[in-house]
Structure formats: C-alpha cells, structure tokens
Design an enzyme around this catalytic site. Structure first.
Site, mmCIF file in Angstrom:
data_model
loop_
_atom_site.group_PDB
_atom_site.id
_atom_site.type_symbol
_atom_site.label_atom_id
_atom_site.label_comp_id
_atom_site.label_asym_id
_atom_site.label_seq_id
_atom_site.Cartn_x
_atom_site.Cartn_y
_atom_site.Cartn_z
ATOM 1 N N LYS A 230 -59.730 34.175 29.479
ATOM 2 C CA LYS A 230 -60.060 32.768 29.768
ATOM 3 C C LYS A 230 -59.008 31.848 29.155
ATOM 4 O O LYS A 230 -58.557 30.882 29.801
ATOM 5 C CB LYS A 230 -61.469 32.445 29.244
ATOM 6 C CG LYS A 230 -62.558 33.119 30.083
ATOM 7 C CD LYS A 230 -63.925 33.157 29.427
ATOM 8 C CE LYS A 230 -64.888 34.012 30.265
ATOM 9 N NZ LYS A 230 -66.172 34.270 29.639
ATOM 10 N N GLN B 85 -68.982 32.544 24.106
ATOM 11 C CA GLN B 85 -68.927 33.863 24.742
ATOM 12 C C GLN B 85 -70.208 34.630 24.412
ATOM 13 O O GLN B 85 -70.628 34.702 23.260
ATOM 14 C CB GLN B 85 -67.691 34.633 24.236
ATOM 15 C CG GLN B 85 -67.488 35.977 24.908
ATOM 16 C CD GLN B 85 -67.234 35.861 26.416
ATOM 17 O OE1 GLN B 85 -66.511 34.989 26.874
ATOM 18 N NE2 GLN B 85 -67.854 36.745 27.185
ATOM 19 N N ASP C 48 -69.886 26.203 31.134
ATOM 20 C CA ASP C 48 -70.299 27.560 31.498
ATOM 21 C C ASP C 48 -71.722 27.564 32.074
ATOM 22 O O ASP C 48 -72.228 28.599 32.489
ATOM 23 C CB ASP C 48 -70.234 28.457 30.244
ATOM 24 C CG ASP C 48 -70.168 29.941 30.574
ATOM 25 O OD1 ASP C 48 -69.676 30.290 31.669
ATOM 26 O OD2 ASP C 48 -70.605 30.761 29.744
#
Ligand code: NAP
Length: 285
Positions: free
Chosen positions: A54, A98, A121
């Site tokens: 990412k 994450q 996200d």
C-alpha cells in the site's frame, strides 16, 4: 478455460493512472499532497507485506504516506490514542489500520477511533451505515474494489441473484449491501449455512469472502455465473479456480483479481477524503 478473466491488475492500473493525474491536479490547486497514514500492530509477515504494498502504491501515484508500526504488545488504549492523534492531525487525510490486529486488541474500538472523514478503508460504523443507506461515504475497500471491477466489465447486477459467502463487517456484509444497493437479490452464506452448495448453484454472481482455500468447487458453479474470489489464505483463493473457470462466464484470478482493486480503492478514497476535507475547511473559514 471458458471464463473471461476479471483482470484486477489491468483495471487497477488504469484506475491508478487516472488517480495519479488527479493527485497532481490536487497538488497544483492546494499546494500539498494527500496523505495516508498506515497503522500496523505486531510482526505478522503477511500484514507487513500488505502495508508495504500500500505504501509503495501511494508513492507511485504521488500520495504521501506516513507509516506507523507499533509493537505486538500495544494495547487497545494505546492504539486508540495513536489513531486519535492521527484523526486530529490536520496533515493526515486518510487512516488505514491494517487488520486483523492481534487478538488481545478490541478491533472495533480501534476502528471507531478513526475519524469517519478519514476512514478511507471503510471500516467505521459511519461508513457501514453510509453503505447500508446507499448514501455518500467511504466503501469498505475490498467490496468497493469488487464493485469497481464488476463495473469495469459492465456486468449487469440489477435483478441478478448474488450469493455472498462470508459475513464479516468489513467484507461480506458490506459486499452484500453494495450489491443490494445496485438492485441485485442477495443471499448471505456463512459457517452455519446448511447446504452451501445448493445456494451457490442458484447464484448468477458468487462472491467468496471466507479464507478457506478451495471451499467453492467448480461443479457448484452455475454455467455462465460470475465468480469473484476475495479469499486469500495460504496464498490461495476460496474457489477451486481450474474447475470453476470451466463453467463461469467471468472469474477473478488469485492473485491479480480482488487484491489490486482493494488497494486502488483505498488510494482513490484517500484523494476523495483530501478533497472533501479541503472543501470543508475552506467553507468553514
Ligand atoms: P473473517 O472475518 O474471518 O470472516 C470469514 C467469514 O467466512 C465469516 O463470516 C465466516 O462465517 C465465513 N466462513 C468461515 N468458514 C466457512 C465455511 N466453511 N463455509 C461458509 N462460510 C464460512 O474474514 P474476512 O476478513 O471477511 O476475510 C475473508 C477472506 O478475504 C480472507 O481470506 C482474507 O484474507 C480475504 N481478504 C482479502 C482482501 C483482499 O484485498 N483481497 C481483503 C480483506 C480480506 P461466520 O461468520 O459464521 O464465522
């Protein structure tokens, strides 16, 4: 193989090229680059790889990244404090935590520490509600990426029967909500579903989001169905690709299908967050 590949690598490449141009334009107008903060807890090698990918992609499109790696022993309170600081930081546009986080952490509490305006996200309750109510907001990155992939191949959704296998709050559930929002008829399956095979056999569109390699057998797939494999456990997908590809009309490869689309969606939403924050800030001053 009869099925056409849903090539997430190619589609995401085009998305990222467009994004790069938009990021340059954002920089020209606002004199700064959008910034994505990534937060990683612990030493899980796969999670480190995902964050590295990412961050690399950020660099390729001109998005600035700020990487925060925390010790495995970090507790919920400390993680929420760090995320809270990023939420309050005017230089940060998007925040990615994450996941999965280590088991001792309250993941939901950590997600909710993300300012909804920076939830690129799509993991907060606010983003979930926006998807449920089909309002403007951030999509969960993987379901959002899958929708972009389906749209890139102009796959019709309205009136079609979609079977989503998996019901996690960041993947299965929002996937079904986004498909429902586009007028598909949605069935959710999960670990307690009886006769999974029979549900899959009736599907025009199958989305496997489980994490059990090879769970969906090729002979379950209705001829001509669209097969999306979001699973990624032991470097394998949830669908038995070789046999499913004989019957499906379209199918995602693993890797190279859903994964690249997830990252492209995350970064696109980071630019959107920066644009929205800039507009809001300008309006309130
Ligand atoms: P998760 O939270 O573990 O959820 C898995 C879901 O699968 C649960 O709803 C579970 O049912 C269901 N399930 C488990 N065993 C099953 C079975 N035998 N039959 C039917 N359903 C079953 O996982 P997740 O975070 O949603 O991720 C799912 C997969 O997607 C993982 O492989 C993950 O690595 C992958 N993933 C990929 C990306 C990407 O970018 N490609 C991004 C995120 C995740 P219950 O609810 O009943 O337990």
């Amino acid at each position: 193989m009869a099925a056409q590949l849903l090539d997430g690598r190619a589609v995401s490449k085009a998305m990222l090229a467009e994004l790069r141009a938009d990021v340059v334009e954002f920089g020209r107008v606002h004199g700064r680059r959008p910034t994505l903060a990534t937060v990683l807890v612990g030493d899980d090698p796969a999670s480190h790889t995902y964050v590295r990918m990412k961050v690399n992609r950020c660099g390729q499109v001109g998005i600035q990244s700020r990487r925060i790696d925390l010790d495995e022993k970090t507790d919920t309170k400390e993680l929420c404090r760090v995320i809270g600081e990023l939420s309050a930081d005017p230089e940060v546009d998007g925040i990615l935590l994450q996941h999965p986080v280590p088991g001792h952490i309250d993941e939901r509490a950590a997600f909710e520490a993300i300012d909804p305006g920076k939830d690129v996200d799509g993991v907060t309750r606010t983003s979930f509600a926006a998807m449920a109510f089909t309002e403007d907001g951030f999509a969960s990155a993987t379901p959002g990426g899958i929708m972009a992939l389906l749209d890139a191949y102009e796959i019709p959704l309205a009136g079609r029967h979609a079977v989503v296998i998996g019901r996690s709050a960041i993947l299965g559930k929002p996937m079904g909500m986004l498909l429902l929002g586009r007028d598909a008829t949605v069935t959710y399956c999960h670990s307690r579903t009886a006769n999974l095979r029979e549900h899959v056999q009736r599907a025009d569109i199958v989305v496997a989001a489980v994490g059990v390699p090879g769970l969906v057998k090729g002979e379950w797939v209705k001829p001509g169905a669209v097969v999306i494999d979001a699973g990624y456990a032991d470097n394998q997908g949830d669908v038995d690709f070789d046999t499913a590809a004989q019957r499906a009309s379209y199918i995602t490869p693993v890797p190279g299908g859903v994964g690249p689309m997830t990252i492209a969606t995350l970064l696109t939403q980071t630019l959107h967050a920066a644009q929205h924050r800039t507009t809001t800030t300008t309006l309130t001053h």
